[in-house]
Design an enzyme around this catalytic site. Structure first.
Site, mmCIF file in Angstrom:
data_model
loop_
_atom_site.group_PDB
_atom_site.id
_atom_site.type_symbol
_atom_site.label_atom_id
_atom_site.label_comp_id
_atom_site.label_asym_id
_atom_site.label_seq_id
_atom_site.Cartn_x
_atom_site.Cartn_y
_atom_site.Cartn_z
ATOM 1 N N TYR A 1 -31.745 -15.661 8.840
ATOM 2 C CA TYR A 1 -32.980 -14.902 8.304
ATOM 3 C C TYR A 1 -33.697 -15.417 7.306
ATOM 4 O O TYR A 1 -33.785 -14.880 6.012
ATOM 5 C CB TYR A 1 -32.595 -13.559 8.061
ATOM 6 C CG TYR A 1 -32.226 -12.678 9.404
ATOM 7 C CD1 TYR A 1 -33.208 -12.564 10.452
ATOM 8 C CD2 TYR A 1 -30.714 -12.732 9.856
ATOM 9 C CE1 TYR A 1 -32.892 -11.851 11.509
ATOM 10 C CE2 TYR A 1 -30.514 -11.969 10.825
ATOM 11 C CZ TYR A 1 -31.619 -11.574 11.903
ATOM 12 O OH TYR A 1 -31.076 -11.263 12.982
ATOM 13 N N TYR B 1 -28.741 -1.777 15.994
ATOM 14 C CA TYR B 1 -28.583 -3.183 15.740
ATOM 15 C C TYR B 1 -27.292 -3.772 16.548
ATOM 16 O O TYR B 1 -26.418 -3.266 16.573
ATOM 17 C CB TYR B 1 -28.450 -3.777 14.437
ATOM 18 C CG TYR B 1 -28.318 -5.217 14.111
ATOM 19 C CD1 TYR B 1 -29.538 -6.110 14.419
ATOM 20 C CD2 TYR B 1 -27.160 -5.695 14.094
ATOM 21 C CE1 TYR B 1 -29.247 -7.447 14.355
ATOM 22 C CE2 TYR B 1 -27.013 -7.339 14.257
ATOM 23 C CZ TYR B 1 -27.827 -7.915 14.320
ATOM 24 O OH TYR B 1 -27.861 -9.438 14.434
ATOM 25 N N ASP C 1 -20.401 -0.332 20.765
ATOM 26 C CA ASP C 1 -20.605 -1.524 19.984
ATOM 27 C C ASP C 1 -19.920 -1.450 18.763
ATOM 28 O O ASP C 1 -20.315 -0.883 17.774
ATOM 29 C CB ASP C 1 -21.977 -1.989 19.820
ATOM 30 C CG ASP C 1 -22.444 -3.164 18.849
ATOM 31 O OD1 ASP C 1 -21.075 -3.806 18.444
ATOM 32 O OD2 ASP C 1 -23.282 -3.678 18.795
ATOM 33 N N LYS D 1 -16.387 -9.903 14.956
ATOM 34 C CA LYS D 1 -16.074 -10.066 13.258
ATOM 35 C C LYS D 1 -14.702 -10.157 12.921
ATOM 36 O O LYS D 1 -14.229 -11.293 12.616
ATOM 37 C CB LYS D 1 -16.948 -8.826 12.752
ATOM 38 C CG LYS D 1 -18.214 -9.067 12.835
ATOM 39 C CD LYS D 1 -19.076 -7.884 12.040
ATOM 40 C CE LYS D 1 -20.754 -8.078 12.033
ATOM 41 N NZ LYS D 1 -21.229 -9.338 11.591
#
Length: 425
Positions: free
Chosen positions: A17, A145, A246, A275
């Protein structure tokens, strides 16, 4: 690392980003140990981010290093098509054993975003296989997200999220208002009205409901009531809609439960993990599903996905070691202790006029500001305090490694308070 190296980086390498014209300052890391990052100039920083929430056991852990080294001596990689290996089998056994009971099948992939893509494919193929051929859309909530790939982006917040630029080219999904009742706060059942209407009116085309259990991560670091998730489970059951959890950010103890959906006492039909799965050592993820889902898909076909590096042996080996390391300790007590230290350490920020809210859940601490931070200004300020914190938008937050000491947590929180105080000056 030379100045020429850093200039080359600035001219040629994309970072997450970032713009190639208006770059943030980059801080070169040469090594990492425990919870500390060592910079090129010798400075050491307490890492409050656990490398984007993944390095739960800290850096350079001897048991994780050993797992990688032992597997490297056997094979670094082998294709998973037509072949299998012990590390993958052991890891699947572990994940099935510790995840909610209905989840019995495991699909390994390369990253969290791909785990979500696989989950969406599972949901669509399941509905097709069971004769619900019109169920081709997903329902989710705003402020969510779920990743940076295309189907994952399609279920991220379409207005305030990071992917609004791509909305014209993404699948059109359905969005309910974001949950509002706070975690362990006053539950407001009326906030379900809008999502109930969507289920009632659109259920014939909804294949699955996808949500981040209890914690909306990169969409705002928001903690919502467990009652909301429990009611969503009931609605999914009522309307033959699969529930996708999620847990890429929340899995493996981060919220005080091994999986955040346990706060609501619910089990999803499909679960996404990533992760912390490998303790932050390698990019790796898993998508688990129930027998019902897998058998329906498999009755007349195959699941249409198969990454080149699926079930990479190195990743499976270090994931096995990471899960074992977590379960061998009193991790829940560790998370509870981190929670208390974050509550105490971040409390002084609450009285600052530039602060809108301070909230803590498990090993997650969030200071929400009234205005977005200027990253060009604020990132060096945190480094000056001897801490690594990576804010976004209005949020200054931390999700530190679980091995962080009380003294290090105190320094981390004090550094955050110092910087935020200066931002108001």
């Amino acid at each position: 690392m030379s100045e020429d190296d850093l200039c080359f980086d600035a001219d040629h390498i994309w970072h997450p980003y970032t713009s190639m014209q208006n770059r943030y300052q980059m801080f070169p890391v040469v090594s990492a140990e425990g919870v500390q990052l060592t910079l090129n100039d010798g400075r050491q920083l307490i890492d409050g981010m656990a490398s984007w929430w993944s390095v739960i056991h800290g850096y350079n852990h001897p048991k994780l290093n050993e797992a990688i080294q032992q597997q490297l001596g056997l094979m670094a990689h082998v294709m998973f098509g037509g072949l299998t290996h012990k590390p993958a089998i052991e890891l699947a056994r572990k994940l099935i054993a510790i995840s909610p009971e209905p989840l019995q099948q495991v699909f390994f992939s390369d990253s969290g975003s791909v785990a979500v893509e696989v989950a969406i494919k599972m949901a669509l193929q399941y509905q097709q296989a069971t004769g619900n051929t019109q169920k081709r859309r997903l329902l989710t909530v705003k402020r969510g997200y779920h990743g940076d790939t295309f189907s994952a982006m399609s279920v991220c917040d379409p207005e305030q999220g990071m992917h609004t630029l791509f909305q014209g080219g993404l699948p059109k999904q359905l969005f309910a208002p974001a949950p509002q009742s706070p975690f362990k706060g006053a539950w407001q059942p009326e906030e379900l009205t809008a999502v109930k209407q969507l289920f009632e009116q659109q259920h014939a085309e909804i294949a699955a409901f996808i949500i981040e259990p209890i914690v909306q991560g990169a969409g705002g670091m928001r903690f919502y009531a467990s009652e909301y998730l429990a009611e969503i489970r009931k609605l999914c059951n009522q309307y033959q809609v699969l529930l996708i959890a999620d847990e890429i950010a929340t899995g493996f103890g981060r919220t005080g439960k091994l999986f955040a959906c346990e706060h609501a006492g619910v089990a999803p039909d499909i679960l996404c993990l990533g992760k912390a799965l490998t303790g932050g050592y390698m990019s790796f993820a898993a998508t688990l599903c129930s027998d019902e889902v897998s058998q329906a898909i498999s009755k007349d076909g195959v699941l249409m996905h198969g990454p080149t590096f699926m079930a990479n042996p190195l990743a499976c080996s270090v994931a096995n070691a990471s899960v074992d390391l977590l379960l061998a300790q009193n991790w829940s007590s560790t998370i509870a202790s981190i929670e208390q230290e974050l509550i105490k350490g971040l409390a002084p920020c609450s009285s600052l006029p530039q602060v809108a809210d301070v909230r803590v859940l498990g090993a997650i601490g969030v200071v929400e500001l009234q205005q977005p931070v200027d990253m060009h200004r604020v990132q060096p300020m945190f480094v000056e305090q001897g801490i690594w914190v990576r804010p976004f938008g209005k949020l200054v937050y931390v999700m530190p490694p679980y091995i962080i000491s009380k003294e290090q947590l105190a320094l981390l929180c004090q550094g955050i308070c110092n910087v935020i105080t200066r931002l108001g000056g």
